[in-house]
Write an enzyme that holds these catalytic residues in place. Sequence first.
Site, PDB file in Angstrom:
ATOM      1  N   SER A 224       0.821  -1.207   0.000  1.00 40.87           N
ATOM      2  CA  SER A 224       0.000   0.000   0.000  1.00 40.87           C
ATOM      3  C   SER A 224       0.854   1.256   0.000  1.00 40.87           C
ATOM      4  CB  SER A 224      -0.914   0.009   1.234  1.00 40.87           C
ATOM      5  OG  SER A 224      -1.580   1.255   1.364  1.00 40.87           O
TER       6      SER A 224
ATOM      7  N   TYR B   4      -2.918   5.343  -4.505  1.00 43.25           N
ATOM      8  CA  TYR B   4      -4.003   6.314  -4.508  1.00 43.25           C
ATOM      9  C   TYR B   4      -3.490   7.530  -5.264  1.00 43.25           C
ATOM     10  CZ  TYR B   4      -6.336   3.702  -0.727  1.00 43.25           C
ATOM     11  OH  TYR B   4      -6.950   2.737   0.022  1.00 43.25           O
TER      12      TYR B   4
ATOM     13  N   THR C 203      -6.108   2.253  -7.012  1.00 45.95           N
ATOM     14  CA  THR C 203      -7.406   2.114  -6.354  1.00 45.95           C
ATOM     15  C   THR C 203      -8.274   3.302  -6.725  1.00 45.95           C
ATOM     16  OG1 THR C 203      -6.451   0.872  -4.523  1.00 45.95           O
ATOM     17  CG2 THR C 203      -8.575   1.893  -4.142  1.00 45.95           C
TER      18      THR C 203
ATOM     19  N   LYS D  25      -8.298  -1.306  -9.290  1.00 45.86           N
ATOM     20  CA  LYS D  25      -8.979  -1.920  -8.149  1.00 45.86           C
ATOM     21  C   LYS D  25     -10.115  -1.013  -7.660  1.00 45.86           C
ATOM     22  CE  LYS D  25      -8.042  -3.668  -3.465  1.00 45.86           C
ATOM     23  NZ  LYS D  25      -8.887  -2.738  -2.684  1.00 45.86           N
TER      24      LYS D  25
ATOM     25  N   HIS E  70     -13.962  -2.457  -1.493  1.00 47.33           N
ATOM     26  CA  HIS E  70     -13.006  -2.025  -0.470  1.00 47.33           C
ATOM     27  C   HIS E  70     -13.287  -2.695   0.869  1.00 47.33           C
ATOM     28  CE1 HIS E  70      -9.840   1.201  -0.479  1.00 47.33           C
ATOM     29  NE2 HIS E  70      -9.831   0.903   0.807  1.00 47.33           N
TER      30      HIS E  70
END
Length: 362
Positions: A109, A131, A157, A234, A258
Site C-alpha cells: 500500500s 491512490y 485504487t 482496483k 473495499h
Amino acid sequence: MQIEMPVCLADFAERARGVLPPEVWDYLDGGSGTEITLGANRRALDRVGVLPRVLAGVATASLRARLLGREYAMPVGVAPMAYQRLVHPDGEVGLAGAARAAGVPYLASILGSTPIEQVTATGAEVWFQLYWLRDRALVTELLARVRDAGCRALVVTVDVPVLGRRYRDLRNAFRLPPELVAANLPGGRNDLAHGGTPGVTPVAATSGAAFAPALSWQDLRWLGEHCELPLVVKGILDPADAVRAVDAGARAVVVSNHGGRQLDGVPASAIMLPEVVAEVGDRCEVLLDSGIRGGLDVLRALALGAHGVLVGRPMLWALAAGGEAGASAGLALLADELRHALALAGCADPAAARELRTVAID
C-alpha cells in the site's frame, strides 16, 4: 516463532482480537456506515453453491496459476492494507516475507508503514497500490521509485474519492501512534494522522490532504500511457467501468467494494463479479476482493469466473497473532483449504474451477 496451527483462518481472528487494543481491532475489523456492505460480502459468498464434478480422475490438485503473465503458487494475492506495523512490529516486511515463502504476490500500500524498498528487499513479488496524489509530479516521482524498487505491477485504487465514514473509528477517536507514518507517501502530511479533528478521523484527514478526489478516466489513461508496469484497476463494481478501465490500459481489474469500508450499501463484490467477467470477456484478467475468508471462498470466486482473489483481513489477523510466522501459517492453511476444495470439486487446477457451475443456496 512457532505457533499452534489453527483449524481455519477465522481462528486467527480470535487470536488477533485477544492481543490488539480494542480501538485497533475496530479499525481492522470495521466497515463504513452501519456496515451493511461489510456483512453483505460474507452473505453473498455463503450463498454461492458450487456444483462439483465427480469421477474426474483427479488424484492431486495443482494450485498453480498465472496472474499478469507470471506464475504463482496459487491464484491468491495479499491485498493492499495500510499501516501493517499497527498490528505487529513485523508489519509489511513480515507479511511480504510470508507471501514470498508462499509463492504469491504481495500488494504493498502507498499507506504502508514501511518504505517500499524494504518490502521488495524481502524478495517477494510486489505489486504497488497507488491512490492518486493531488500533485501529478509527485505521482511521476513515485512511479519511478516503485519501478526502481523492483515492483512487478501497479494497482491503482479508484473507489476512494474520499475516505468512507467509519463509525467505529469516529466513536473511538481513533488515531495512529506517533511513531507510525505512511512511509511511501511523498510530500509529507503524516502529521495529520496523529492529530484530532472533530468528526474526522486522522487517517481520513491524511488521505484528504494527500489524495486527489477528482480522479478521472483521463487521469487513468495518462497513467496507462506513462506507467511501465502492468496496470491493475482496483475498486470496480459496475461492468461498464470495467470496460472503460480496459480501454484505458488496464491488464486486470479487481472487483471490490473495499471490504465494505467505502460507500456503505453498495452490492457485495461477489454479486457483481459474474457481470464484470461477462462484460470484459477475455480482454483482461478479473480478480475478486472483499470477503474472502478461506479456500472455499477462493473456489467460489474461480467458479464465478475470477482468475484469482485478493485476501485482506485474514492476513492481518494472522500477522497480529504471530508476526511473519503467523502470516506464513495463514497462507499455508489457505493453500491447504484450496487444494482440498479443488479435489472435492473434481478440479485438477484453478483453471478447471473456472468451468464449474454455481447455483444460489440459502
